[in-house]
Design an enzyme around this catalytic site. Structure first.
Site, PDB file in Angstrom:
ATOM      1  N   TYR A   1       4.112 -10.197  -6.002  1.00 22.16           N
ATOM      2  CA  TYR A   1       3.355 -10.201  -4.705  1.00 22.16           C
ATOM      3  C   TYR A   1       2.280 -10.387  -4.100  1.00 22.16           C
ATOM      4  CZ  TYR A   1       7.395  -7.548  -2.578  1.00 22.16           C
ATOM      5  OH  TYR A   1       8.600  -7.774  -1.434  1.00 22.16           O
TER       6      TYR A   1
ATOM      7  N   HIS B   1      -1.517 -13.543  -1.090  1.00 19.92           N
ATOM      8  CA  HIS B   1      -3.402 -13.283   0.592  1.00 19.92           C
ATOM      9  C   HIS B   1      -3.162 -14.638   0.663  1.00 19.92           C
ATOM     10  CE1 HIS B   1      -4.268  -9.960  -3.026  1.00 19.92           C
ATOM     11  NE2 HIS B   1      -4.255  -9.506  -1.579  1.00 19.92           N
TER      12      HIS B   1
ATOM     13  N   HIS C   1       0.263  -1.438  -0.006  1.00 18.14           N
ATOM     14  CA  HIS C   1       0.526   0.280   0.078  1.00 18.14           C
ATOM     15  C   HIS C   1       0.646   1.212  -0.094  1.00 18.14           C
ATOM     16  CE1 HIS C   1      -4.206  -1.681   0.992  1.00 18.14           C
ATOM     17  NE2 HIS C   1      -3.211  -2.643   0.211  1.00 18.14           N
TER      18      HIS C   1
HETATM   19  C1  HEM Z   1      -7.182  -8.651   4.662  1.00 17.60           C
HETATM   20  C2  HEM Z   1      -6.100  -8.216   3.952  1.00 17.60           C
HETATM   21  C3  HEM Z   1      -6.259  -8.381   3.358  1.00 17.60           C
HETATM   22  C4  HEM Z   1      -7.494  -7.829   2.049  1.00 17.60           C
HETATM   23  C5  HEM Z   1      -8.937  -7.683   2.270  1.00 17.60           C
HETATM   24  C6  HEM Z   1      -6.956  -7.372   0.543  1.00 17.60           C
HETATM   25  C7  HEM Z   1      -7.864  -6.957  -0.715  1.00 17.60           C
HETATM   26  C8  HEM Z   1      -7.420  -6.310  -1.678  1.00 17.60           C
HETATM   27  C9  HEM Z   1      -7.768  -6.283  -2.595  1.00 17.60           C
HETATM   28  C10 HEM Z   1     -10.239  -6.129  -2.555  1.00 17.60           C
HETATM   29  C11 HEM Z   1      -7.222  -5.599  -3.984  1.00 17.60           C
HETATM   30  C12 HEM Z   1      -7.399  -5.843  -5.208  1.00 17.60           C
HETATM   31  C13 HEM Z   1      -7.990  -6.906  -6.185  1.00 17.60           C
HETATM   32  C14 HEM Z   1      -7.993  -6.344  -7.321  1.00 17.60           C
HETATM   33  O1  HEM Z   1      -9.692  -5.379  -8.009  1.00 17.60           O
HETATM   34  O2  HEM Z   1      -7.793  -6.281  -8.656  1.00 17.60           O
HETATM   35  C15 HEM Z   1      -6.164  -6.346  -3.666  1.00 17.60           C
HETATM   36  C16 HEM Z   1      -4.985  -6.060  -4.277  1.00 17.60           C
HETATM   37  C17 HEM Z   1      -3.711  -7.239  -4.082  1.00 17.60           C
HETATM   38  N1  HEM Z   1      -3.133  -7.104  -2.839  1.00 17.60           N
HETATM   39 FE1  HEM Z   1      -4.427  -7.475  -1.245  1.00 17.60          FE
HETATM   40  N2  HEM Z   1      -5.536  -7.505   0.928  1.00 17.60           N
HETATM   41  C18 HEM Z   1      -5.271  -7.607   2.341  1.00 17.60           C
HETATM   42  C19 HEM Z   1      -4.004  -7.996   1.990  1.00 17.60           C
HETATM   43  C20 HEM Z   1      -2.981  -8.511   0.889  1.00 17.60           C
HETATM   44  C21 HEM Z   1      -1.021  -8.731   1.325  1.00 17.60           C
HETATM   45  C22 HEM Z   1      -1.021  -9.074   2.598  1.00 17.60           C
HETATM   46  C23 HEM Z   1      -0.323  -8.792   0.365  1.00 17.60           C
HETATM   47  C24 HEM Z   1       0.965  -9.270   0.660  1.00 17.60           C
HETATM   48  C25 HEM Z   1       1.645  -9.421  -0.262  1.00 17.60           C
HETATM   49  C26 HEM Z   1      -1.344  -8.457  -0.206  1.00 17.60           C
HETATM   50  C27 HEM Z   1      -0.868  -7.650  -1.820  1.00 17.60           C
HETATM   51  C28 HEM Z   1      -1.765  -7.455  -2.834  1.00 17.60           C
HETATM   52  C29 HEM Z   1      -1.748  -7.305  -3.981  1.00 17.60           C
HETATM   53  C30 HEM Z   1       0.116  -7.381  -4.338  1.00 17.60           C
HETATM   54  C31 HEM Z   1      -2.460  -6.497  -5.043  1.00 17.60           C
HETATM   55  C32 HEM Z   1      -2.302  -6.669  -6.439  1.00 17.60           C
HETATM   56  C33 HEM Z   1      -2.509  -4.877  -6.341  1.00 17.60           C
HETATM   57  C34 HEM Z   1      -2.762  -4.023  -7.833  1.00 17.60           C
HETATM   58  O3  HEM Z   1      -3.321  -4.415  -8.609  1.00 17.60           O
HETATM   59  O4  HEM Z   1      -2.133  -2.914  -7.903  1.00 17.60           O
HETATM   60  N3  HEM Z   1      -2.607  -8.372  -0.565  1.00 17.60           N
HETATM   61  N4  HEM Z   1      -5.878  -7.325  -2.296  1.00 17.60           N
END
Ligand code: HEM
Length: 691
Positions: free
Chosen positions: A359, A362, A137
Site C-alpha cells: 500500500y 505515494h 489511516h
Molecule cells: C499528502 C499526503 C500524504 C503524506 C504527507 C504522507 C506522508 C507519510 C509519512 C510521513 C509516512 C511515514 C513514513 C515513515 O516514517 O515510515 C507515511 C506512511 C505511509 N503512507 Fe503516506 N502520506 C500521504 C498520502 C498517502 C497515500 C495517498 C497513501 C496511499 C496508500 C499513503 C500510504 C502510506 C503507507 C502505506 C504508509 C506506511 C504506514 C506504516 O509504516 O505503518 N500515504 N506517509
C-alpha cells in the site's frame, strides 16, 4: 503427458520446497494455479474460471501465508570474506541486514523520483487517491522508537537529492515471545475496519471527537473539520494529513451525524451513547462496503474483479436474493458479510507487514491540485473550467487546512473528482515528498524533514519484508529470472541493471511493484494484488461486526437498511450534496475522473470473459481534436517505449502500446497525428487514441 505435468520438473525449481509442506489436496490446487500462471492467463479466463482461480489462490494464501509476524530475511554471507572490520561497521554481526544495500537514496534518485507527472488516465481521480489514504489511516501506522537514524546520500547522487541527509525514528521492535520469528513491529492504529480514522484509536481520541449530544461528532459550520487552537484538525487521525484527506474525514463525520438523526427519529428512546454506538457501526459498514464494491472495483477494472468483489459482499446469488432471504448459504453463495461466525484461518487477525508495503502508493499524489470553478455558468460536458493550480505542499498539514477553508468543501470535492491522480509506476514518485515535513502522532510538524522515497525503501528493509523475488516466491508466484521477465521497458531494464547488476534477487519490493507489467485494467501490479486477495477478504471475514453481528439486532433494523441501501461513494455524496453529481459528474463511480463516460453495469458478469471492459478505450475519430501542445506530443514519442503511456490533454488521452512489430497500425487517427506517427523513429506496434 500426465507424468510430465505432475513431475517435479513441471514446478518452477524455486517453488518446489514449498510443496514439501502441502497436503495432497493443496498440492493439486497448487498445480492448477501454477499451470495457469505459466500461461500468465488467469485474468483472461472467462469470469467463472477466473473466480475459481482466485478462490483457489486465496485458499493457499490463507493456509501458507498467514503468520503472526514476518520472519527474518537477513542475508547470510561468508565471514571469511569479511575477515576485517568494514569502514561502516557492516558485517560485524554474522547476518548482514543489508539495510543500505543498494543505497536507498540512489534508488530514490535514479528509479523513483518523478521526472514528469504520469497520470492514471480516467480510471482513478484524486478522490480515489485520498480515499486510500483515508483507509490506511483507519488501519495501520507503525509505532516508532525514540532512537533516531540518519541516512546520508552517497556522493554520486547527493547533488540530485533535495536532502543530502535526513533523520527519522527507528521502528519500534518487539519480541514476539515465540522462537521464530523473534521480532515483530507494533501498529499504533486499530487494524479493524472500524472507522478509527474518524472515531480515534483509543478512549482519549474518541472523547476528543464526540459532542456527547445525540451521538454526534464535532464538525464546523462550513461542513469541514473543527480545529484546535494550534490549527490542527479535530479528528480520529490527524497525522500526515492533507486537504483531500481531511475532506473525506469531514464527509464521513457528516454521514455519521445524519445517521444519528435517522436513528433518533426511529428510536426516540436512544440516548447519546446508544446513538453514537449504532451510528459508528453503520458508518463503518458504509465505508467498508464502498471500499469493497466501489473503490476496489475501479482500481482493478476487470469483469472478474467486479464479480469477485461483489461476491465478497453479496455472494454469488447477488444482492437481490440476499436482500430477500438473508445470508443462508455460506461464503461463496451468500458472501463473507453476514457469515454466522468470523473466520481467521487459525491466525489471530492483524494486518501484515507485506500488506503495508504493497500500500505504499505515494506515486498517486500529483504535484498540484487543480481547482475548477464551480460557480462558472459555462461548463462543457459537466466539466467546469479550470480556476487555479495549487502546489501540493501548500495543501498539507495546518497550511493545507487554512487553504481548504478558503476553497470550501464543494469546490474541493468537485475539483478532486475532475483531476486524475498519479500512476503507480517508476519515475513518478512526487519530488516534493523527497523534502517533506512529516508529522508527529498529534499532527504537529516535525523539525527534521524526510526524503520519503528513500525512507520507504529503508522501512521495508528494516521490517524484514522480503525483496521482490522472494516476495513472489512466498506468494507461490513464478519468480523472475531476468529483468525482461519483469518488464519490456528497455529504459527501465537499463536503469535496473545499473543499480542491481544482474542480481534480480536484490531488487527492492517497491521498485519491483512499480516496474511490473500490469494486467489490463489494473492500476496496481499482480504481485500487490495477491496480497489484497488475501487481506481484503480477511478484513471482512475475521470481524464479528461484518459476520456474526452483521444483523439488525446489533445495527438496528434501520441502521442495517442504511448500509444495505448504500452502494457507492456517489450515494454518500448525493446525500450531503444533492445537486453535485447531477451537475458535475458524468461517469458512474465517484472514483473515476468525473468527465469520463458512464459505464453500463452488469454487476456479476458471469457470462463474460474476464478481461478489462474497455471502459475508456473506445477508439475515436480524432479529426478536429488537438493535443495540448507540440511538446506534449514530442514527450510522448520519446517515452513511447514504455509499456503503457498515458497523457491527458483537455479532451483526449492517448495510450501507446509498443510491441516488437515495426509496422504501424493507426486506427481512426486524424491525418495530422497519423503523419506525425509515421515519421516516428520509434517502432510502435499499435497506436490508438482513446477518449
Ligand atoms: C499528502 C499526503 C500524504 C503524506 C504527507 C504522507 C506522508 C507519510 C509519512 C510521513 C509516512 C511515514 C513514513 C515513515 O516514517 O515510515 C507515511 C506512511 C505511509 N503512507 Fe503516506 N502520506 C500521504 C498520502 C498517502 C497515500 C495517498 C497513501 C496511499 C496508500 C499513503 C500510504 C502510506 C503507507 C502505506 C504508509 C506506511 C504506514 C506504516 O509504516 O505503518 N500515504 N506517509
Amino acid at each position: 503427458m500426465a507424468y510430465s505435468l505432475f513431475s517435479s520438473s513441471f514446478v518452477h525449481p524455486q517453488l518446489r520446497p514449498i510443496l514439501a509442506n502441502m497436503s495432497l489436496l493443496d498440492t493439486i490446487i497448487f498445480y492448477i494455479i501454477h499451470l495457469v500462471d505459466k500461461f500468465g492467463a488467469w485474468h483472461r479466463l472467462p469470469v467463472l474460471l477466473g473466480l475459481a482461480y482466485l478462490g483457489m489462490r486465496r485458499h493457499l494464501h490463507q493456509r501458507y501465508n498467514l503468520l503472526h509476524v514476518g520472519g527474518s530475511k537477513g542475508q547470510k554471507y561468508d565471514t571469511e570474506e569479511f575477515s576485517y572490520r568494514t569502514a561502516d561497521g557492516k558485517c560485524n554481526h554474522p547476518i548482514n541486514d543489508l539495510l543500505l544495500e543498494p543505497h536507498p537514496s540512489i534508488i530514490a534518485t535514479k528509479l523513483l523520483e518523478r521526472r514528469k507527472f504520469i497520470d492514471c488516465g480516467k480510471q482513478f481521480n484524486m478522490i480515489a487517491c485520498s480515499w486510500i489514504q483515508f483507509m490506511i489511516h483507519d488501519w495501520i501506522d507503525h509505532m516508532e522508537d525514540t532512537q533516531q537514524v540518519e541516512i546520508r546520500a552517497p556522493d554520486e547522487v547527493a547533488e540530485g537529492c533535495p536532502l543530502k541527509s535526513f533523520k527519522f525514528y527507528k521502528d519500534k521492535k518487539v519480541h514476539t515471545g515465540s522462537a521464530k520469528p523473534e521480532i515483530g513491529f507494533l501498529n499504533s492504529r486499530t487494524p479493524w475496519w472500524d472507522g478509527s480514522v474518524i472515531y480515534g484509536n483509543n478512549n482519549d481520541g474518541m472523547i476528543k471527537v464526540r459532542t456527547f449530544k445525540d451521538g454526534k461528532l464535532k464538525i464546523s459550520g462550513d461542513g469541514l473539520l473543527e480545529h484546535d487552537e494550534k490549527g490542527i484538525p479535530i479528528s480520529g487521525d490527524v497525522r500526515n494529513c492533507w486537504a483531500g484527506f481531511t475532506l473525506l474525514q469531514a464527509l464521513f463525520v457528516k454521514e455519521h451525524n445524519i445517521v444519528c438523526d435517522m436513528l433518533k427519529e426511529h428510536y426516540p428512546d436512544f440516548d447519546d451513547e446508544k446513538l453514537y454506538r449504532h451510528a459508528r457501526l453503520v458508518t463503518s459498514g458504509v465505508i467498508a462496503k464502498i471500499h469493497t464494491i466501489d473503490w476496489t472495483v475501479e482500481l482493478l477494472k476487470t469483469d472478474t474483479l467486479l464479480a469477485g468483489m461483489r461476491i465478497n459482499w453479496y455472494g454469488f446469488f447477488g444482492k437481490k436474493i440476499k436482500d430477500l432471504i438473508g445470508h443462508k448459504f455460506g461464503p461463496v453463495c451468500s458472501g463473507l458479510v453476514g457469515l454466522q461466525k468470523p473466520r481467521d484461518h487459525g491466525i489471530l487477525y492483524s494486518l501484515t507487514e507485506e500488506f503495508v508495503s504493497v500500500y505504499r502508493m505515494h506515486s498517486l499524489l500529483p504535484d498540484k491540485v487543480i481547482l475548477v470553478d464551480i460557480r462558472s455558468a459555462t461548463s462543457e460536458n459537466k466539466c467546469p473550467p479550470l480556476q487555479e493550480e495549487v502546489p501540493m505542499w501548500e495543501m498539507i498539514g495546518k497550511q493545507g487546512e487554512r487553504r481548504l477553508a478558503k476553497i470550501g468543501m464543494e469546490q474541493m470535492l468537485v475539483s478532486m473528482g475532475h483531476q486524475s491522480c498519479g500512476a503507480l509506476t517508476l519515475w513518478n514518485y512526487p519530488s516534493w515528498m523527497r523534502n517533506l515535513v512529516a508529522h508527529d502522532v498529534d499532527g504537529e510538524d516535525r523539525s527534521d524533514r524526510v526524503d520519503m522515497a528513500a525512507l520507504e525503501l529503508y522501512r521495508d528493509r528494516e521490517r524484514n519484508v522480503a525483496r521482490y523475488n522472494e516476495f513472489r516466491r512466498n506468494l507461490l508466484m513464478i519468480p523472475i529470472s531476468t529483468w525482461e521477465d519483469l518488464t519490456n521497458d528497455v529504459e527501465v531494464i537499463e536503469a535496473l541493471r545499473e543499480i542491481y547488476g544482474d542480481d534480480v534477487e536484490k531488487l527492492d519490493l517497491q521498485v519491483g511493484l512499480h516496474a511490473e507489467k500490469k494486467i489490463k485494467g489494473f492500476a496496481i501490479g499482480e504481485t500487490a494484488f495477491f496480497i489484497f486477495l488475501l487481506i481484503a477478504s480477511r478484513r471482512l471475514e475475521a470481524d464479528r461486526f461484518f459476520t456474526t453481528n452483521f444483523n439488525s439486532r446489533t445495527y438496528t433494523e434501520k441502521g442495517l437498511e442504511w448500509v444495505n441501501k448504500t452502494e457507492t461513494l456517489k450515494d454518500v455524496i448525493d446525500r450531503h450534496f444533492p445537486e453535485m453529481t447531477e451537475k458535475w459528474m458524468r461517469c458512474s463511480s465517484a472514483f473515476s475522473v468525473w468527465s469520463s463516460d458512464p459505464t453500463s453495469r452488469n454487476y456479476i458478469p458471469l457470462g463474460k470473459s474476464g478481461e478489462a471492459p474497455h471502459l475508456y478505450q473506445r477508439s475515436l475519430d480524432l479529426a478536429g481534436c488537438k493535443l495540448r501542445d507540440v511538446n506534449e506530443w514530442q514527450d510522448m514519442r520519446e517515452r513511447a517505449n514504455r509499456p503503457t503511456l498515458r497523457t491527458d490533454s483537455h479532451n483526449i488521452s492517448v495510450k501507446i502500446y509498443p510491441t516488437r512489430e515495426s509496422n504501424l497500425r493507426c486506427q481512426k487517427i486524424s491525418p495530422h497525428v497519423t503523419s506525425d506517427l509515421t515519421n516516428s523513429p520509434i517502432p510502435l506496434g499499435r497506436i490508438r487514441l482513446f477518449s
